[in-house]
Write a protein that holds these residues in place. Sequence first.
Motif, PDB file in Angstrom:
ATOM      1  N   ILE A  74     -28.076 -30.161 -18.366  1.00 47.22           N
ATOM      2  CA  ILE A  74     -28.988 -29.150 -17.838  1.00 47.22           C
ATOM      3  C   ILE A  74     -30.206 -29.837 -17.223  1.00 47.22           C
ATOM      4  N   ASP A  87     -24.239 -27.803 -25.242  1.00 44.73           N
ATOM      5  CA  ASP A  87     -22.796 -27.600 -25.437  1.00 44.73           C
ATOM      6  C   ASP A  87     -21.965 -28.482 -24.501  1.00 44.73           C
ATOM      7  N   THR A 126     -28.736 -32.005 -22.801  1.00 45.65           N
ATOM      8  CA  THR A 126     -27.381 -31.484 -22.965  1.00 45.65           C
ATOM      9  C   THR A 126     -27.405 -30.140 -23.675  1.00 45.65           C
ATOM     10  N   SER A 151     -22.788 -29.669 -21.627  1.00 44.84           N
ATOM     11  CA  SER A 151     -23.193 -29.588 -20.221  1.00 44.84           C
ATOM     12  C   SER A 151     -24.550 -30.257 -20.033  1.00 44.84           C
TER      13      SER A 151
END
Length: 227
Positions: free
Chosen positions: A59, A55, A53, A57
């Motif tokens: 990845i 922020d 993760t 999101s």
Amino acid sequence: MRAKKAQSPHSDAKLRLIACYLESYFPAILVNHAQDRQRITLVDGFCGGGRFTDDGSIISGTPFLFLEAVAKAERIANAGRNKPLTIDAEYHFVDSKRDHVEFLRAELIKAGYLDQLDRSIFLYNADFETVFPDICRRIEGRTKRGVGRSIFLLDQKGYSDVAFETVRKILRFSAAECTLTFAVGWLIDYLTDKPQTLKRVSPIVISEEQLREFLRFKDEQGGRYVI
């Protein structure tokens, strides 16, 4: 399972570099329009959990970069071709931490790769050097008569997990490429003239004479840059 916590900016930069490398790699090798199959083996020696993760999101880590790059390359290569091209890819994802491998397996299943597990996608909970001989045998079986390529990504955390002799063995394969991360800053920080230091750096082929030379440079102005 939850995605792993955010990586450092340094790790993010490495992911971008790897993604750019793969985007350039496949168009360079898939130029023959008469070709209908490209065999390749992709090895990630320190794969982690595959997702993390940043922020809030999610990845993709290097295992998914590999998988997505191959799928994308095949789509692009087949655009406008009369003769379809198949990228016959085999993946080997290695990590010494069991929780990383278990998390990656769960993420792969969630992403729809269940039918490829243990067929074209292989997971190893082990040190890379331990399973390297087995991976070599798989590659040798897939590159008979020089047919086939391989990419090794060895993103080690420090500087001594991968022996330079291993890199030399990798580069003996036909059309093999190897990316090795080397934490030279850690090496410099821990340099001493103690016997255990010489033993630790022996896999990366640093002799006692070179070690003494590095120690002379270490505390000089600009010495770290020289090393």
